[in-house]
Write a protein that holds these residues in place. Structure first.
Motif, PDB file in Angstrom:
ATOM      1  N   ASP A  22       0.853  -1.225   0.074  1.00  0.00           N
ATOM      2  CA  ASP A  22      -0.070   0.164  -0.139  1.00  0.00           C
ATOM      3  C   ASP A  22       0.633   1.284   0.066  1.00  0.00           C
ATOM      4  OD1 ASP A  22       0.976   0.233   2.434  1.00  0.00           O
ATOM      5  OD2 ASP A  22      -1.075  -0.129   3.490  1.00  0.00           O
ATOM      6  N   GLN A  23       0.190   2.333   0.280  1.00  0.00           N
ATOM      7  CA  GLN A  23       1.001   3.468   0.417  1.00  0.00           C
ATOM      8  C   GLN A  23       2.003   3.667   1.198  1.00  0.00           C
ATOM      9  OE1 GLN A  23       0.289   5.845  -2.426  1.00  0.00           O
ATOM     10  NE2 GLN A  23       2.286   6.854  -1.749  1.00  0.00           N
ATOM     11  N   TYR A  24       2.162   3.163   2.350  1.00  0.00           N
ATOM     12  CA  TYR A  24       2.804   3.085   3.383  1.00  0.00           C
ATOM     13  C   TYR A  24       4.419   2.452   2.888  1.00  0.00           C
ATOM     14  CZ  TYR A  24       5.563   1.360   7.349  1.00  0.00           C
ATOM     15  OH  TYR A  24       6.454   1.293   8.487  1.00  0.00           O
ATOM     16  N   TYR A  25       4.228   1.412   1.992  1.00  0.00           N
ATOM     17  CA  TYR A  25       5.282   0.717   1.552  1.00  0.00           C
ATOM     18  C   TYR A  25       6.070   1.502   0.135  1.00  0.00           C
ATOM     19  CZ  TYR A  25       4.386  -3.247   4.593  1.00  0.00           C
ATOM     20  OH  TYR A  25       4.173  -3.813   5.489  1.00  0.00           O
ATOM     21  N   ARG A  26       5.269   2.192  -0.635  1.00  0.00           N
ATOM     22  CA  ARG A  26       5.460   3.019  -1.481  1.00  0.00           C
ATOM     23  C   ARG A  26       6.337   4.146  -1.342  1.00  0.00           C
ATOM     24  NH1 ARG A  26       1.061   0.356  -3.456  1.00  0.00           N
ATOM     25  NH2 ARG A  26      -0.633   1.833  -3.007  1.00  0.00           N
ATOM     26  N   ASP A  27       5.678   4.844  -0.227  1.00  0.00           N
ATOM     27  CA  ASP A  27       6.482   5.846   0.501  1.00  0.00           C
ATOM     28  C   ASP A  27       7.949   5.594   0.896  1.00  0.00           C
ATOM     29  OD1 ASP A  27       4.274   7.604  -0.062  1.00  0.00           O
ATOM     30  OD2 ASP A  27       3.613   7.428   2.192  1.00  0.00           O
ATOM     31  N   ARG A  28       8.267   4.211   1.402  1.00  0.00           N
ATOM     32  CA  ARG A  28       9.465   3.892   1.582  1.00  0.00           C
ATOM     33  C   ARG A  28      10.251   3.110   0.572  1.00  0.00           C
ATOM     34  NH1 ARG A  28       6.007   4.825   5.243  1.00  0.00           N
ATOM     35  NH2 ARG A  28       6.347   5.311   7.431  1.00  0.00           N
ATOM     36  N   SER A  29       9.868   3.159  -0.704  1.00  0.00           N
ATOM     37  CA  SER A  29      10.470   2.446  -1.801  1.00  0.00           C
ATOM     38  C   SER A  29      11.363   3.565  -2.499  1.00  0.00           C
ATOM     39  CB  SER A  29       9.267   1.843  -2.753  1.00  0.00           C
ATOM     40  OG  SER A  29       8.761   0.537  -1.829  1.00  0.00           O
ATOM     41  N   PRO A  30      12.362   3.003  -3.125  1.00  0.00           N
ATOM     42  CA  PRO A  30      13.351   3.996  -3.706  1.00  0.00           C
ATOM     43  C   PRO A  30      12.587   4.212  -5.199  1.00  0.00           C
ATOM     44  CG  PRO A  30      14.192   1.664  -3.894  1.00  0.00           C
ATOM     45  CD  PRO A  30      13.188   1.731  -3.029  1.00  0.00           C
ATOM     46  N   ASP A  31      13.074   5.505  -5.769  1.00  0.00           N
ATOM     47  CA  ASP A  31      12.845   5.866  -7.136  1.00  0.00           C
ATOM     48  C   ASP A  31      13.721   5.306  -7.721  1.00  0.00           C
ATOM     49  OD1 ASP A  31      12.208   6.964  -9.527  1.00  0.00           O
ATOM     50  OD2 ASP A  31      11.487   8.687  -8.712  1.00  0.00           O
ATOM     51  N   TRP A  32      14.009   4.070  -8.583  1.00  0.00           N
ATOM     52  CA  TRP A  32      15.208   3.663  -9.194  1.00  0.00           C
ATOM     53  C   TRP A  32      15.640   4.888 -10.354  1.00  0.00           C
ATOM     54  CZ3 TRP A  32      17.961   0.688  -6.665  1.00  0.00           C
ATOM     55  CH2 TRP A  32      17.689   0.013  -5.644  1.00  0.00           C
ATOM     56  N   SER A  33      14.682   5.429 -10.947  1.00  0.00           N
ATOM     57  CA  SER A  33      14.961   6.373 -11.949  1.00  0.00           C
ATOM     58  C   SER A  33      15.951   7.626 -11.824  1.00  0.00           C
ATOM     59  CB  SER A  33      13.725   6.905 -12.688  1.00  0.00           C
ATOM     60  OG  SER A  33      13.130   7.920 -11.862  1.00  0.00           O
ATOM     61  N   LYS A  34      16.066   7.790 -10.306  1.00  0.00           N
ATOM     62  CA  LYS A  34      16.762   8.729  -9.756  1.00  0.00           C
ATOM     63  C   LYS A  34      18.047   8.294  -9.280  1.00  0.00           C
ATOM     64  CE  LYS A  34      12.896  11.664  -8.267  1.00  0.00           C
ATOM     65  NZ  LYS A  34      12.259  12.221  -7.068  1.00  0.00           N
ATOM     66  N   LEU A  35      18.406   7.057  -9.423  1.00  0.00           N
ATOM     67  CA  LEU A  35      19.675   6.308  -9.098  1.00  0.00           C
ATOM     68  C   LEU A  35      20.679   6.455 -10.075  1.00  0.00           C
ATOM     69  CD1 LEU A  35      21.254   5.038  -6.582  1.00  0.00           C
ATOM     70  CD2 LEU A  35      20.900   2.805  -7.717  1.00  0.00           C
ATOM     71  N   SER A  36      21.546   7.466 -10.239  1.00  0.00           N
ATOM     72  CA  SER A  36      22.415   7.719 -11.084  1.00  0.00           C
ATOM     73  C   SER A  36      23.938   7.415 -10.945  1.00  0.00           C
ATOM     74  CB  SER A  36      22.299   9.215 -11.832  1.00  0.00           C
ATOM     75  OG  SER A  36      22.431  10.167 -10.694  1.00  0.00           O
ATOM     76  N   VAL A  37      24.347   7.223  -9.498  1.00  0.00           N
ATOM     77  CA  VAL A  37      25.728   7.022  -9.255  1.00  0.00           C
ATOM     78  C   VAL A  37      26.074   5.405  -9.507  1.00  0.00           C
ATOM     79  CG1 VAL A  37      25.285   8.632  -7.347  1.00  0.00           C
ATOM     80  CG2 VAL A  37      24.894   6.277  -6.838  1.00  0.00           C
ATOM     81  N   PRO A  38      27.221   4.943  -9.546  1.00  0.00           N
ATOM     82  CA  PRO A  38      27.587   3.902  -9.847  1.00  0.00           C
ATOM     83  C   PRO A  38      27.016   2.915  -8.667  1.00  0.00           C
ATOM     84  CG  PRO A  38      29.582   5.377 -10.035  1.00  0.00           C
ATOM     85  CD  PRO A  38      28.399   6.344  -9.247  1.00  0.00           C
ATOM     86  N   LEU A  39      26.786   1.642  -9.309  1.00  0.00           N
ATOM     87  CA  LEU A  39      26.018   0.945  -8.291  1.00  0.00           C
ATOM     88  C   LEU A  39      26.541  -0.668  -8.501  1.00  0.00           C
ATOM     89  CD1 LEU A  39      23.160  -0.213  -6.828  1.00  0.00           C
ATOM     90  CD2 LEU A  39      22.392  -0.624  -9.373  1.00  0.00           C
ATOM     91  N   LEU A  40      26.919  -1.271  -7.410  1.00  0.00           N
ATOM     92  CA  LEU A  40      27.248  -2.534  -7.011  1.00  0.00           C
ATOM     93  C   LEU A  40      26.061  -3.353  -6.544  1.00  0.00           C
ATOM     94  CD1 LEU A  40      29.177  -5.132  -7.448  1.00  0.00           C
ATOM     95  CD2 LEU A  40      30.319  -4.119  -5.371  1.00  0.00           C
ATOM     96  N   SER A  41      25.446  -4.095  -6.990  1.00  0.00           N
ATOM     97  CA  SER A  41      24.329  -4.843  -6.421  1.00  0.00           C
ATOM     98  C   SER A  41      24.970  -6.187  -6.495  1.00  0.00           C
ATOM     99  CB  SER A  41      22.970  -4.897  -7.478  1.00  0.00           C
ATOM    100  OG  SER A  41      22.309  -5.390  -6.899  1.00  0.00           O
ATOM    101  N   THR A  42      24.869  -7.099  -5.206  1.00  0.00           N
ATOM    102  CA  THR A  42      24.970  -8.418  -4.896  1.00  0.00           C
ATOM    103  C   THR A  42      23.683  -9.151  -4.684  1.00  0.00           C
ATOM    104  OG1 THR A  42      25.687  -8.190  -2.946  1.00  0.00           O
ATOM    105  CG2 THR A  42      27.402  -7.770  -4.512  1.00  0.00           C
ATOM    106  N   ALA A  43      23.663 -10.164  -5.131  1.00  0.00           N
ATOM    107  CA  ALA A  43      22.225 -11.095  -4.716  1.00  0.00           C
ATOM    108  C   ALA A  43      22.844 -12.505  -4.798  1.00  0.00           C
ATOM    109  CB  ALA A  43      21.297 -11.056  -6.022  1.00  0.00           C
ATOM    110  N   ASN A  44      22.093 -13.345  -4.100  1.00  0.00           N
ATOM    111  CA  ASN A  44      22.449 -14.845  -3.952  1.00  0.00           C
ATOM    112  C   ASN A  44      21.131 -15.793  -4.388  1.00  0.00           C
ATOM    113  OD1 ASN A  44      21.256 -14.371  -1.481  1.00  0.00           O
ATOM    114  ND2 ASN A  44      21.572 -16.261  -0.816  1.00  0.00           N
ATOM    115  N   TRP A  45      21.652 -16.862  -4.860  1.00  0.00           N
ATOM    116  CA  TRP A  45      20.701 -17.740  -5.203  1.00  0.00           C
ATOM    117  C   TRP A  45      20.100 -18.708  -4.365  1.00  0.00           C
ATOM    118  CZ3 TRP A  45      18.616 -16.436  -9.671  1.00  0.00           C
ATOM    119  CH2 TRP A  45      19.420 -16.062 -10.688  1.00  0.00           C
TER     120      TRP A  45
END
Length: 116
Positions: A22-45
């Motif tokens: 709901d809006q509670y979570y949307r207010d706390r979620s990033p706007d990825w279109s504004k992330l323009s700095v270098p990014l290192l994302s790590t995930a695991n299977w």
């Protein structure tokens, strides 16, 4: 101190009050279109499905032109918090934050291709 006390809440209360997206979570979620700095994302299977999905979604949606996605098996801590992961993070941070020429500019991008 009073302001800090007013800001506190029990960790489970928001989850119980907002069981669905709901809006509670949307207010706390990033706007990825504004992330323009270098990014290192790590995930695991090997972990929870949402962890990897969040990494993949963030990587694909991020506006950054310099982004890397690293995915490893087993648990997150097996690779990311041991020498392999710490060295990867240190090289990334040294290159972008300290300007250290450590070969990061030759670091292969992930096998995952973004829409951009």
């Amino acid at each position: 101190m009073e302001e800090l006390a007013r800001s506190r809440e029990e960790i489970g209360d928001p989850i119980l009050a907002h069981p669905l997206d709901d809006q509670y979570y949307r207010d706390r979620s990033p706007d990825w279109s504004k992330l323009s700095v270098p990014l290192l994302s790590t995930a695991n299977w090997g972990g929870q499905g949402l962890h990897a999905r969040g990494n993949f979604e963030g990587f694909v949606r991020a506006a950054s032109k310099q982004k890397w996605l690293e995915v490893h098996g087993i648990e997150h801590w097996t690779h990311f918090y041991t020498d392999y992961g710490r060295n990867l993070q240190k090289r990334f941070m040294d290159y972008f934050l300290k300007g250290v020429d450590n070969g990061w500019s030759k670091q292969p991008l992930s096998n995952c291709r973004s829409a951009t």
